[in-house]
Design an enzyme around this catalytic site. Structure first.
Site, PDB file in Angstrom:
ATOM      1  N   ASP A  67     -20.167  12.590 -33.981  1.00 24.91           N
ATOM      2  CA  ASP A  67     -21.222  13.359 -33.325  1.00 24.91           C
ATOM      3  C   ASP A  67     -22.158  12.490 -32.506  1.00 24.91           C
ATOM      4  O   ASP A  67     -22.112  11.267 -32.579  1.00 24.91           O
ATOM      5  CB  ASP A  67     -22.008  14.170 -34.371  1.00 24.91           C
ATOM      6  CG  ASP A  67     -22.380  13.340 -35.595  1.00 24.91           C
ATOM      7  OD1 ASP A  67     -22.315  12.104 -35.523  1.00 24.91           O
ATOM      8  OD2 ASP A  67     -22.738  13.933 -36.613  1.00 24.91           O
ATOM      9  N   ASN A 136     -27.843  19.262 -47.302  1.00 21.59           N
ATOM     10  CA  ASN A 136     -27.459  20.680 -47.264  1.00 21.59           C
ATOM     11  C   ASN A 136     -25.938  20.863 -47.197  1.00 21.59           C
ATOM     12  O   ASN A 136     -25.451  21.956 -46.952  1.00 21.59           O
ATOM     13  CB  ASN A 136     -28.135  21.370 -46.062  1.00 21.59           C
ATOM     14  CG  ASN A 136     -27.748  20.725 -44.733  1.00 21.59           C
ATOM     15  OD1 ASN A 136     -26.881  19.862 -44.681  1.00 21.59           O
ATOM     16  ND2 ASN A 136     -28.400  21.157 -43.663  1.00 21.59           N
ATOM     17  N   HIS A 138     -23.934  19.378 -45.020  1.00 21.01           N
ATOM     18  CA  HIS A 138     -23.319  19.271 -43.692  1.00 21.01           C
ATOM     19  C   HIS A 138     -22.406  18.050 -43.598  1.00 21.01           C
ATOM     20  O   HIS A 138     -22.600  17.051 -44.278  1.00 21.01           O
ATOM     21  CB  HIS A 138     -24.362  19.317 -42.562  1.00 21.01           C
ATOM     22  CG  HIS A 138     -25.174  18.079 -42.352  1.00 21.01           C
ATOM     23  ND1 HIS A 138     -26.380  18.086 -41.708  1.00 21.01           N
ATOM     24  CD2 HIS A 138     -24.950  16.787 -42.691  1.00 21.01           C
ATOM     25  CE1 HIS A 138     -26.852  16.864 -41.645  1.00 21.01           C
ATOM     26  NE2 HIS A 138     -26.006  16.065 -42.241  1.00 21.01           N
ATOM     27  N   GLU A 143     -23.632  22.299 -39.624  1.00 19.98           N
ATOM     28  CA  GLU A 143     -24.699  22.740 -40.518  1.00 19.98           C
ATOM     29  C   GLU A 143     -24.281  24.012 -41.260  1.00 19.98           C
ATOM     30  O   GLU A 143     -23.363  24.715 -40.817  1.00 19.98           O
ATOM     31  CB  GLU A 143     -25.956  23.047 -39.682  1.00 19.98           C
ATOM     32  CG  GLU A 143     -26.487  21.847 -38.900  1.00 19.98           C
ATOM     33  CD  GLU A 143     -27.293  20.877 -39.751  1.00 19.98           C
ATOM     34  OE1 GLU A 143     -27.127  20.859 -40.981  1.00 19.98           O
ATOM     35  OE2 GLU A 143     -28.084  20.124 -39.170  1.00 19.98           O
TER      36      GLU A 143
HETATM   37  P1  PGA Z   1     -27.445   9.834 -44.403  1.00 20.76           P
HETATM   38  O1  PGA Z   1     -26.914  11.093 -43.635  1.00 20.76           O
HETATM   39  O2  PGA Z   1     -26.262   8.935 -44.575  1.00 20.76           O
HETATM   40  O3  PGA Z   1     -28.477   9.234 -43.504  1.00 20.76           O
HETATM   41  O4  PGA Z   1     -27.989  10.322 -45.703  1.00 20.76           O
HETATM   42  C1  PGA Z   1     -25.680  11.624 -43.980  1.00 20.76           C
HETATM   43  C2  PGA Z   1     -25.419  12.848 -43.151  1.00 20.76           C
HETATM   44  O5  PGA Z   1     -26.391  13.530 -42.806  1.00 20.76           O
HETATM   45  O6  PGA Z   1     -24.249  13.111 -42.860  1.00 20.76           O
END
Ligand code: PGA
Length: 250
Positions: A67, A136, A138, A143
């Site tokens: 992404d 959450n 994702h 999302e």
């Molecule tokens: P993080 O994010 O590694 O910064 O916790 C993971 C994600 O949102 O996929």
């Protein structure tokens, strides 16, 4: 699903790096699907260390990232292109022409998404797809929603994701509101998926991924349908799985 529980972040990172290195040793010209965020930083550090020591080479590797923020150029220090260069590509022997990240500045973001899908398909999809997971549930920027989206697409980030990512920006207003993300199609087409998770804050998301219903409300739960998923987490991130009696490898 194979689930490895490691003591802490450092051990999780080391285990994940070993799995990625094994993929490269098996097929030096493999396609790696890569992720950003704070979780993979330690994994990338290990890979850099081994590459510098001459134990690993990215010379023939191709990478595709999940992404990119819409509206950020690759020079912006919070863009995911910048992150990848800074945390991995600048420090290993990879040919940057074979590293792909969606273009956050593409004038026609929808066309960029369609081209990205064509590119990943033409590469034969990732042999190994690395994933972090959001609080959450994702994956990439897929999302929680009422349906899964297969194609690479433009998403509106949820408030919880904007909150979680504010720590990387001067303030909340500077966090982009949209991103281009691979859909679940490319992720599920990967030969193998490696999901890494660290910290208590991820325990619910990991539990829902493995034990919950397969639902777009927890996008990572679709991984239950993938034939080759490896989860590497630290004790805190896997705590709810262990409490529920799910078997993990140590
Ligand atoms: P993080 O994010 O590694 O910064 O916790 C993971 C994600 O949102 O996929």
């Amino acid at each position: 699903m194979r689930i490895y529980m490691e003591k802490d972040y450092a051990a999780m990172s080391r285990r994940a790096a070993h799995i990625i290195a094994a993929e490269i040793h098996k097929n030096p010209a493999c396609v790696l699907g890569l992720a950003t965020g704070s979780t993979p930083i330690g994994t990338y550090q290990k890979l850099v260390e081994w590459c510098k020591a001459g134990d690993l080479s990215f010379a023939e590797v191709t990478t595709v990232n999940l992404d990119e923020y819409k509206g950020l150029s690759g020079e912006h220090d919070q863009s995911y292109r910048y992150f990848m260069n800074d945390n991995l590509f600048n420090h290993v022997d990879i040919d940057k022409d074979f590293t792909f990240v969606p273009d956050g500045l593409a004038e026609d973001a929808e066309a960029e998404c369609a081209e990205y899908d064509e590119l990943v398909e033409a590469l034969g999809y990732a042999d190994l797809q690395l994933l972090g997971i959001g609080h959450n549930g994702h994956i990439g920027f897929n999302e929680p929603d009422t349906c899964f989206t297969k194609e690479t697409h433009v998403v509106n980030l949820t408030d919880s994701t904007i909150d979680a990512n504010t720590r990387f920006f001067a303030n909340r207003d500077e966090v982009p509101r949209q991103a281009l993300t691979m859909g679940v199609g490319c992720i599920m087409a990967a030969g193998r998926v490696l999901l890494i998770a660290s910290g208590e804050g991820k325990a619910d998301a990991v539990y829902n991924t493995v034990c919950g219903p397969i639902t777009p409300e927890c996008p990572a739960s679709i991984l239950q349908l993938h034939p080759d998923v490896v989860i590497v987490g630290d004790e805190a991130a896997l705590s709810k799985l262990v409490a529920a009696g799910v078997e993990v490898c140590k």
